[in-house]
Design an enzyme around this catalytic site. Sequence first.
Site, short mmCIF file in Angstrom:
data_model
loop_
_atom_site.label_atom_id
_atom_site.label_comp_id
_atom_site.label_asym_id
_atom_site.label_seq_id
_atom_site.Cartn_x
_atom_site.Cartn_y
_atom_site.Cartn_z
N GLY A 120 50.23 -8.29 32.37
CA GLY A 120 49.96 -9.70 32.10
C GLY A 120 49.38 -9.97 30.73
N GLU A 148 59.35 -10.66 20.91
CA GLU A 148 60.08 -10.18 22.08
C GLU A 148 60.68 -11.32 22.89
OE1 GLU A 148 59.37 -6.57 25.19
OE2 GLU A 148 57.73 -8.01 25.01
N ALA A 207 50.67 -13.16 29.20
CA ALA A 207 50.08 -14.31 29.89
C ALA A 207 48.65 -14.55 29.42
CB ALA A 207 50.11 -14.08 31.40
#
Length: 447
Positions: free
Chosen positions: A211, A240, A214
């Site tokens: 994560g 990416e 995130a």
Amino acid sequence: MVNPIIPFESEAEIAIIGCIFMDGNVIIQVQDILTPDDFYDSKNRLIYRTMLQLSKTGKSIDPATVLSTLSSNNLLEQCGGLDYINRIADYSYSTANVDSYVELIENAALKRNTINALNKLAQDGYDSKLQAFDYIESVERSVFELSKRRRVDAFKTSAAVANSVFEMTGYNANRNEDVIGLDTGFSKLNYYTQGFQPGQLIILAARPAMGKSAMAMNLAVNIATKNKNNNGTVAVFSLEMSAEQLMERMIASESSIRLNQIKSGRIAKNDWARFQTACSRLGGLNLYFDDSSDSSISSIRAKCRKLKAESDLDFVVIDYLQLIASDNESSRVSQQERISKISRGLKLMARELEVPVLALSQLSRAVEQRDEKKPIMADLRDSGSIEQDADIVMFLYRDDYYNKASERKGEADLIISKNRSGSVNNDGLPFIFTGEFQRFREKKEEK
């Protein structure tokens, strides 16, 4: 049309030479700032070059030694002869004005160099064999090289530095907030870092699926909303994922609508209002995205400079470090050398722009090959240079990823393994990670 006059400062050139004749120590003051090519008059250029040669060999600099050296090199006539040297030596100059003379010479030389460079670039533009993008790159490189030329900064005295620290500490003491840098939106992270500071290189590293993207997007939104009255400016470089993919994650976190629903468009009717509100709110933030997959340090730095000059810049996020392209490097350069240059370049960029830079990084597979899965410094891929350059190194770890029977379902630890400006926490700051919403929130302490 009147012919343009080439910029030069003949009087200042003569004055510098005269000051060196009066006081040989002046050469030490100016030799790292002025080069012989900065002198427009060829006579002054040769005399100054001779003075530099005498200084380099440890010889005294006066009219006699300069005349002798010029004569030995058959350059005396090119320098105006004995009369020209004596005329300069006999005139009284004030060494107190050396800085002013240097500034005049340097300013004129920079203008001439710029004119010459632009004239050459203009001529190169007519070369039919030169591709347009190669030409533009050549122009940008030439302008950048010219812009790098600046006067050498003087040392800061201990009195000046101590006074600066005194004033800064006094200012922070009168603040009501615990955060003296950028508010990260996470109270525990603020406690350990006192907020992200200008000039810091911050590394956030984790194995895939932990994560880290995130968390980076959560930090980006938090910094945009919790600083400068909801006007923090954040630049996000994604090498990416596309900008749209990152925004989808931000919207999922903001709206509490599952990411897969946003991607598929299968949003329940009663959720559309929340979706629109999230899009509107995020669209009003000062978030700038660059999803060029071939970004290099120089291109990232140039874009950040431009953004800071045109609007503002408070925080930079790069996802992720190992994907940054090399700047014209040989294919024989090792991966470790390449990463070393990139990490050093990011640190220098953070200092130059005076903003914190958060760079995401991969971890080596060594984590998967041992019983204890919590990451450590040695797990940083090509870790030597990254560990050295970073001011803060943080790792994300989720126990339930490795241990399906874990009692810590949905929990994550933000481990602070290095912190130049504060303390570390190797146990990790506890977070709740909701993957479907791509959202991290701090775990509340149990009472």
